[in-house]
Write a protein that holds these residues in place. Structure first.
Motif, PDB file in Angstrom:
ATOM      1  N   THR A 220     -40.736  48.970  45.933  1.00  0.00           N
ATOM      2  CA  THR A 220     -39.928  48.893  44.727  1.00  0.00           C
ATOM      3  C   THR A 220     -40.832  48.684  43.520  1.00  0.00           C
ATOM      4  OG1 THR A 220     -37.982  47.855  43.739  1.00  0.00           O
ATOM      5  CG2 THR A 220     -39.491  46.400  44.939  1.00  0.00           C
ATOM      6  N   TYR A 221     -40.230  48.487  42.367  1.00  0.00           N
ATOM      7  CA  TYR A 221     -40.946  48.410  41.102  1.00  0.00           C
ATOM      8  C   TYR A 221     -40.886  46.991  40.558  1.00  0.00           C
ATOM      9  CZ  TYR A 221     -40.510  53.425  41.581  1.00  0.00           C
ATOM     10  OH  TYR A 221     -40.570  54.701  42.074  1.00  0.00           O
ATOM     11  N   PRO A 222     -41.794  46.622  39.657  1.00  0.00           N
ATOM     12  CA  PRO A 222     -41.731  45.273  39.084  1.00  0.00           C
ATOM     13  C   PRO A 222     -40.485  45.089  38.226  1.00  0.00           C
ATOM     14  CG  PRO A 222     -43.397  46.604  37.960  1.00  0.00           C
ATOM     15  CD  PRO A 222     -42.933  47.403  39.139  1.00  0.00           C
ATOM     16  N   ARG A 223     -39.914  43.904  38.320  1.00  0.00           N
ATOM     17  CA  ARG A 223     -38.739  43.538  37.533  1.00  0.00           C
ATOM     18  C   ARG A 223     -38.882  42.103  37.057  1.00  0.00           C
ATOM     19  NH1 ARG A 223     -36.791  46.041  42.176  1.00  0.00           N
ATOM     20  NH2 ARG A 223     -35.547  47.936  41.878  1.00  0.00           N
ATOM     21  N   GLU A 224     -38.030  41.714  36.151  1.00  0.00           N
ATOM     22  CA  GLU A 224     -37.922  40.308  35.761  1.00  0.00           C
ATOM     23  C   GLU A 224     -37.645  39.483  37.010  1.00  0.00           C
ATOM     24  OE1 GLU A 224     -35.570  36.868  35.340  1.00  0.00           O
ATOM     25  OE2 GLU A 224     -34.614  38.822  35.738  1.00  0.00           O
ATOM     26  N   ALA A 225     -38.198  38.269  37.073  1.00  0.00           N
ATOM     27  CA  ALA A 225     -38.236  37.493  38.324  1.00  0.00           C
ATOM     28  C   ALA A 225     -36.856  37.297  38.944  1.00  0.00           C
ATOM     29  CB  ALA A 225     -38.907  36.151  38.082  1.00  0.00           C
ATOM     30  N   HIS A 226     -35.871  36.907  38.151  1.00  0.00           N
ATOM     31  CA  HIS A 226     -34.541  36.631  38.708  1.00  0.00           C
ATOM     32  C   HIS A 226     -33.973  37.885  39.353  1.00  0.00           C
ATOM     33  CE1 HIS A 226     -30.510  34.962  39.122  1.00  0.00           C
ATOM     34  NE2 HIS A 226     -30.046  36.069  38.557  1.00  0.00           N
ATOM     35  N   THR A 227     -34.128  39.039  38.667  1.00  0.00           N
ATOM     36  CA  THR A 227     -33.597  40.289  39.185  1.00  0.00           C
ATOM     37  C   THR A 227     -34.352  40.724  40.434  1.00  0.00           C
ATOM     38  OG1 THR A 227     -32.976  40.954  36.948  1.00  0.00           O
ATOM     39  CG2 THR A 227     -33.090  42.689  38.618  1.00  0.00           C
ATOM     40  N   GLN A 228     -35.680  40.568  40.403  1.00  0.00           N
ATOM     41  CA  GLN A 228     -36.469  40.956  41.572  1.00  0.00           C
ATOM     42  C   GLN A 228     -36.087  40.129  42.791  1.00  0.00           C
ATOM     43  OE1 GLN A 228     -37.878  43.585  42.299  1.00  0.00           O
ATOM     44  NE2 GLN A 228     -40.112  43.491  42.189  1.00  0.00           N
ATOM     45  N   GLY A 229     -35.942  38.836  42.604  1.00  0.00           N
ATOM     46  CA  GLY A 229     -35.538  37.985  43.715  1.00  0.00           C
ATOM     47  C   GLY A 229     -34.188  38.385  44.276  1.00  0.00           C
ATOM     48  N   ARG A 230     -33.275  38.780  43.390  1.00  0.00           N
ATOM     49  CA  ARG A 230     -31.939  39.169  43.834  1.00  0.00           C
ATOM     50  C   ARG A 230     -31.972  40.460  44.644  1.00  0.00           C
ATOM     51  NH1 ARG A 230     -28.706  42.591  41.390  1.00  0.00           N
ATOM     52  NH2 ARG A 230     -29.782  42.365  39.387  1.00  0.00           N
ATOM     53  N   VAL A 231     -32.717  41.488  44.169  1.00  0.00           N
ATOM     54  CA  VAL A 231     -32.708  42.762  44.889  1.00  0.00           C
ATOM     55  C   VAL A 231     -33.452  42.650  46.223  1.00  0.00           C
ATOM     56  CG1 VAL A 231     -32.435  44.129  42.789  1.00  0.00           C
ATOM     57  CG2 VAL A 231     -34.730  43.676  43.657  1.00  0.00           C
ATOM     58  N   VAL A 232     -34.502  41.815  46.268  1.00  0.00           N
ATOM     59  CA  VAL A 232     -35.202  41.607  47.543  1.00  0.00           C
ATOM     60  C   VAL A 232     -34.278  40.906  48.534  1.00  0.00           C
ATOM     61  CG1 VAL A 232     -37.101  40.367  48.661  1.00  0.00           C
ATOM     62  CG2 VAL A 232     -37.514  41.642  46.540  1.00  0.00           C
ATOM     63  N   ALA A 233     -33.550  39.901  48.056  1.00  0.00           N
ATOM     64  CA  ALA A 233     -32.608  39.195  48.937  1.00  0.00           C
ATOM     65  C   ALA A 233     -31.515  40.129  49.436  1.00  0.00           C
ATOM     66  CB  ALA A 233     -32.008  38.003  48.201  1.00  0.00           C
ATOM     67  N   GLN A 234     -31.040  41.022  48.571  1.00  0.00           N
ATOM     68  CA  GLN A 234     -30.005  41.976  48.982  1.00  0.00           C
ATOM     69  C   GLN A 234     -30.531  42.930  50.052  1.00  0.00           C
ATOM     70  OE1 GLN A 234     -28.969  43.688  45.201  1.00  0.00           O
ATOM     71  NE2 GLN A 234     -27.370  42.174  44.784  1.00  0.00           N
ATOM     72  N   TYR A 235     -31.772  43.382  49.880  1.00  0.00           N
ATOM     73  CA  TYR A 235     -32.377  44.261  50.888  1.00  0.00           C
ATOM     74  C   TYR A 235     -32.435  43.551  52.236  1.00  0.00           C
ATOM     75  CZ  TYR A 235     -36.141  46.685  53.408  1.00  0.00           C
ATOM     76  OH  TYR A 235     -36.892  47.325  54.368  1.00  0.00           O
TER      77      TYR A 235
END
Length: 322
Positions: A220-235
């Motif tokens: 995936t691509y770099p994102r703002e920390a809160h958003t990145q944590g959310r999409v990783v958790a969803q995966y």
């Protein structure tokens, strides 16, 4: 993720996969070409083998090539311009331990039999050092040049993934839109593991459920920390819902590493300019979010590349070495 899956760690695949990706750890790799070419869309590839060898000697865990069949000027980056599989052969012959990855091969533009043959050849010649990122492609201009259609690339992507996995089996019986494997022929060589590790890039025109179930990891691509944590958790929640083992997540990051270790961060395209102190804190943060590997891209790096590699090795790698 359920406790059993967490305790099991990542699947056991080839040498590269289980060296580069460790649960709750962050590996550091480099995007090839290891060069600064901010003022041009086409990189200068001089000294590229020597820089790959230096990266290996300094302890970086992976080199990541891109698959860019044509230079599309409107895109603004020709990327790594050599054919990725030919280039992987050269790197396999001139390095010994560093993982060799493609981030990522554009499956709808290639027949999956050719991808499978080239990938397994690279994997065996390198002693299991291949990681195969796969993508559906994002440069519409390339498709008519190969007499391919762009809107249906997602379907061809799925067919290619299934075909490549089938080709890993002995005398497979398999059929889809990519071709028919009758069981009377076999593809050689076979990968060093059960199959070639496939890392899905972004969404690749697929549902989140499909991405989580059908890849061996996710790019995936770099994102703002809160958003990145959310999409990783969803995966990982999608993986858990099927009862599967945990899988790694990696991301890209453009960096311009300054000589002043304490220099604050300033944004650049898909990354930032900073000293190594901020970079270290950022990497520690994404590690805590569940990212297992980061591929650093030095295209916009202002300092000498060799100096920057040694600075990263001294100031960053000790905190993240596998």
């Amino acid at each position: 993720m359920n406790d059993a899956a967490l305790n099991a760690g990542f699947p056991k695949l080839n040498r590269a996969y289980n060296t580069v990706f460790k649960p709750n750890r962050l590996g550091i790799g480099l995007v090839v070409p290891i060069a600064n070419y901010a003022q041009s869309e086409v990189p200068d590839m001089s000294g590229h083998i020597e820089r790959a060898q230096l990266a290996e000697a300094l302890g970086f865990s992976a080199l990541w090539l891109r698959d860019v069949p044509f230079n599309v000027p409107s895109f603004g980056d020709a990327g790594q311009m050599y054919d990725p599989f030919v280039y992987l052969g050269a790197l396999a012959a001139t390095t010994r331990t560093i993982a060799l990855g493609i981030a990522s091969v554009v499956l709808p533009l290639r027949h999956p039999a050719h991808v499978a043959k080239a990938a397994t050849t690279t994997d065996t010649l390198s002693g299991g050092r291949l990681l195969l990122g796969v993508a559906s492609g994002d440069r519409p201009d390339e498709y008519p040049a190969l007499n391919m259609t762009y809107p249906d690339r997602g379907e061809r992507f799925r067919e290619s993934v299934d075909y490549i996995n089938a080709a890993s089996r002995d005398y497979p019986q398999f059929q889809n839109g990519a071709g028919v494997l009758t069981g009377g022929i076999d593809m050689l060589p076979k990968p060093t593991a059960d199959h070639i590790p496939l890392l899905i890039t972004g969404g690749s025109q697929q549902s989140p459920e499909w991405v989580a179930q059908n890849g061996d990891g996710w790019m995936t691509y770099p994102r703002e920390a809160h958003t990145q944590g959310r999409v990783v958790a969803q995966y990982r929640q999608q993986i858990s819902s099927t009862g599967g083992m945990d899988k790694p997540v990696m991301q890209s990051l453009y960096v311009d590493v300054l000589g002043d270790a304490n220099a604050p961060a300033k944004p650049i395209h898909l990354g930032f300019q900073s000293g190594t102190r901020f970079l270290r804190s950022y990497l520690a943060e994404i590690q805590s979010l569940g990212i297992n590997h980061v591929a650093l891209n030095l295209r916009f790096n202002g300092a000498d590349i060799e100096t920057t590699l040694k600075r990263l090795a001294d100031d960053i790698l000790p905190d993240f070495a596998q």
